[in-house]
Design a protein around this motif. Sequence first.
Motif: not given
Length: 290
Positions: A82-84, A86-88, A90-91, A94, A106
């Motif tokens: 689920d790329t969306q 995964a991006q959330r 990651g944000h 950080r 990281e």
Amino acid sequence: MIRSMTAYAQRSLQTDRGQLTWELRSVNQRYLDLHLRLPEEFRVLEPQVRDALKQTLNRGKVEASLRFQPDPGAESAHLTLDTQLAQRLGHLVRDLAAQTGSHAAEPDLVNLLGWPGLVTHERLDFEREHVAAVELLGEALLALVAAREQEGAAIAAMIEERLAGIEQQVAEVRAHLPEIRAGLDQRLRERLAALEQPVDPGRIEQEVVLALQKLDVDEELDRLGVHVAEIRRVLGLDEPVGRRLDFLMQELNREANTLGSKAAVVETGQAAVELKVLIEQMREQIQNVE
């Protein structure tokens, strides 16, 4: 040809997605008792599996177990990210590092893979595997029937050997019948002659005839021969015969008991005992016949 109810069979098949394996075990039982173990993806096949077993087998406790060992390579090909999400994630990692002043900006990717919903497994269509499992079951059933027939042939050979033993005992008793009757006649006459009161000769003849009739075993020997012939006929039937053979064992045992109760000489008594041993040996094995 008779079949034993005790048998085992296993068949395996490698498919694109993994390995299918059927294991079939059966033991003796008065009726057909089915126990199935199927993986969750194959539960839908249970009615079809039961029908296949019922059409092939008539008696016995049968355990049918299907195993499916997925191919790891084929399984991983259907994992999606689920790329969306995964991006959330990651944000968020950080942002958390910035807020806390941590240098570990990281994300730990290995731990993140365990996040609920991040990696999903595409639900597979098992239709082809279902078809393959049913076909493989047919092969396993053929192997089970072959094993039952092989064991049944050994049981039939044992029964035939015991039937020959029964015929030998019957023949030996028949060979002794004239001698047995003459001896009984002589002993009865001597006992009647020893009575203090004189006995009419005609009465003596009547008493001798009545006594010999009570101890006569001709009918029992004849019926034993009839039952032996019927057992041989039943063994040649192309159908389940276990219950019928069990009934015939009861009939044989009844004649052997009657023969023993009429045993006026040692030879007849010994024959009755030997007959009961032979019948019991057959009966034990017939408990395994379908």
